[in-house]
Design a protein around this motif. Structure first.
Motif, PDB file in Angstrom:
ATOM      1  N   THR A 126       3.200   5.296   6.915  1.00  0.00           N
ATOM      2  CA  THR A 126       2.220   6.802   7.415  1.00  0.00           C
ATOM      3  C   THR A 126       1.096   5.893   7.841  1.00  0.00           C
ATOM      4  OG1 THR A 126       0.374   7.005   5.802  1.00  0.00           O
ATOM      5  CG2 THR A 126       2.761   8.094   5.365  1.00  0.00           C
ATOM      6  N   VAL A 127       0.348   6.965   9.349  1.00  0.00           N
ATOM      7  CA  VAL A 127      -0.504   6.148   9.676  1.00  0.00           C
ATOM      8  C   VAL A 127      -1.260   7.496   9.905  1.00  0.00           C
ATOM      9  CG1 VAL A 127      -1.958   6.130  12.143  1.00  0.00           C
ATOM     10  CG2 VAL A 127       0.315   5.215  11.315  1.00  0.00           C
ATOM     11  N   ASN A 128      -2.519   6.999   8.976  1.00  0.00           N
ATOM     12  CA  ASN A 128      -3.983   8.395   9.412  1.00  0.00           C
ATOM     13  C   ASN A 128      -3.351   9.499   7.821  1.00  0.00           C
ATOM     14  OD1 ASN A 128      -5.998   6.971  10.390  1.00  0.00           O
ATOM     15  ND2 ASN A 128      -4.226   8.190  12.795  1.00  0.00           N
ATOM     16  N   GLY A 129      -2.322   9.275   7.259  1.00  0.00           N
ATOM     17  CA  GLY A 129      -1.545  10.438   5.962  1.00  0.00           C
ATOM     18  C   GLY A 129      -0.538  11.413   7.104  1.00  0.00           C
ATOM     19  N   ARG A 130      -0.197  10.413   8.062  1.00  0.00           N
ATOM     20  CA  ARG A 130       1.194  11.030   9.313  1.00  0.00           C
ATOM     21  C   ARG A 130       2.221  10.383   8.921  1.00  0.00           C
ATOM     22  NH1 ARG A 130      -1.968  14.624  13.521  1.00  0.00           N
ATOM     23  NH2 ARG A 130      -3.698  16.252  12.326  1.00  0.00           N
ATOM     24  N   LYS A 131       3.540  11.071   8.757  1.00  0.00           N
ATOM     25  CA  LYS A 131       4.874  10.544   9.640  1.00  0.00           C
ATOM     26  C   LYS A 131       4.399   9.506  10.806  1.00  0.00           C
ATOM     27  CE  LYS A 131       9.182  11.204  10.521  1.00  0.00           C
ATOM     28  NZ  LYS A 131      10.521  12.441  10.469  1.00  0.00           N
ATOM     29  N   VAL A 145      -2.963   2.463   7.942  1.00  0.00           N
ATOM     30  CA  VAL A 145      -1.899   2.476   7.914  1.00  0.00           C
ATOM     31  C   VAL A 145      -1.427   1.730   6.372  1.00  0.00           C
ATOM     32  CG1 VAL A 145       0.066   1.083   8.343  1.00  0.00           C
ATOM     33  CG2 VAL A 145      -1.466   0.721  10.209  1.00  0.00           C
ATOM     34  N   GLU A 146      -0.171   2.910   5.566  1.00  0.00           N
ATOM     35  CA  GLU A 146      -0.230   3.262   4.442  1.00  0.00           C
ATOM     36  C   GLU A 146       1.346   3.025   3.719  1.00  0.00           C
ATOM     37  OE1 GLU A 146      -1.823   5.317   0.135  1.00  0.00           O
ATOM     38  OE2 GLU A 146      -2.265   6.217   2.618  1.00  0.00           O
ATOM     39  N   LYS A 181      -2.784  -0.489   1.999  1.00  0.00           N
ATOM     40  CA  LYS A 181      -3.205   0.199   3.056  1.00  0.00           C
ATOM     41  C   LYS A 181      -3.918  -0.836   3.299  1.00  0.00           C
ATOM     42  CE  LYS A 181      -5.166   4.064   1.742  1.00  0.00           C
ATOM     43  NZ  LYS A 181      -6.693   4.901   1.139  1.00  0.00           N
ATOM     44  N   GLY A 182      -3.989  -0.602   5.354  1.00  0.00           N
ATOM     45  CA  GLY A 182      -4.622  -1.030   5.879  1.00  0.00           C
ATOM     46  C   GLY A 182      -5.303  -0.615   6.845  1.00  0.00           C
ATOM     47  N   THR A 183      -6.243  -1.184   7.492  1.00  0.00           N
ATOM     48  CA  THR A 183      -7.275  -0.252   8.586  1.00  0.00           C
ATOM     49  C   THR A 183      -7.608  -1.392   9.740  1.00  0.00           C
ATOM     50  OG1 THR A 183      -8.565   0.942   6.303  1.00  0.00           O
ATOM     51  CG2 THR A 183      -9.549   0.882   8.451  1.00  0.00           C
TER      52      THR A 183
END
Length: 208
Positions: A126-131, A145-146, A181-183
């Protein structure tokens, strides 16, 4: 979706350098470029003179193959880089580095960019909690990115995270291994691209 389906090691031999297209295999003695350090084909060991155009073309092909992009999409990246402020070649590399599949690879979740693209396509991130299941998504500073909870037991992902020390994580990214998780901290700069790329040759090729 069009994609290259031929042997990956053939591409490394054609560009006469390790493109690290097969993950951990590229670090072993099984790497094709170490065993047969000449271009593929029956004339691979023959001498050949390369023109200036040929040098520029090979550089463009090399970068395309590193990031796993076909010609039409790569030309689109160049046109966008040319519209942005700053140095066109550096803008091009920045756009390529900020692709979601590349970020997943650079964070260590995958052993190669091809594997990263497959993981992204199969909805593991997910990116920022979104698919997010499109590898070409452009990330910006602050994006997170998680890896999804259900995907954290996948062996190949955990093995890649353990081996990420060998590659290292670029300064523009931050990895939290415990939370998968990566930022994206900042935009990537030229020094963050460690592969031997002469982007000015690509600019000269497309500027003709």
């Amino acid at each position: 979706m069009a994609r290259y389906t031929g042997p990956s090691c053939r591409l490394c031999r054609r560009e006469n350098m390790e493109l690290f297209l097969k993950g951990e295999r590229c670090y072993t003695d099984k790497c094709a470029i170490k065993r047969r350090n000449y271009p593929p084909g029956q004339h691979g060991q023959g001498r050949s003179k390369v023109s200036n155009y040929g040098v520029q073309l090979r550089e463009k092909q090399k970068v395309r193959r590193i990031y796993g992009i076909l010609e039409k999409q790569f030309r689109g990246y160049f046109q966008e880089a040319d519209r942005l402020r700053g140095v066109t070649g550096e803008n091009l590399l920045s756009l390529l580095e900020r692709r979601l599949d590349n970020v997943v690879y650079r964070l260590g979740f995958a052993a190669s960019r091809t594997e990263a693209r497959i993981l992204v396509r199969h909805n593991h991130f997910t990116v920022n909690g979104r698919k997010a299941n499109i590898g070409s998504i452009q990330l910006r500073p602050g994006d997170v990115v998680e890896l999804k909870e259900k995907s954290r037991k996948i062996s190949c992902i955990n093995e890649s995270l353990e081996a990420v020390v060998r590659r290292g994580i670029p300064q523009w990214l931050d990895l939290d291994k415990d939370s998968y998780k990566g930022t994206v901290k900042t935009l990537p700069v030229r020094e963050d691209v460690t592969m031997p790329i002469q982007e000015q040759l690509i600019v000269e090729l497309y500027s003709k």
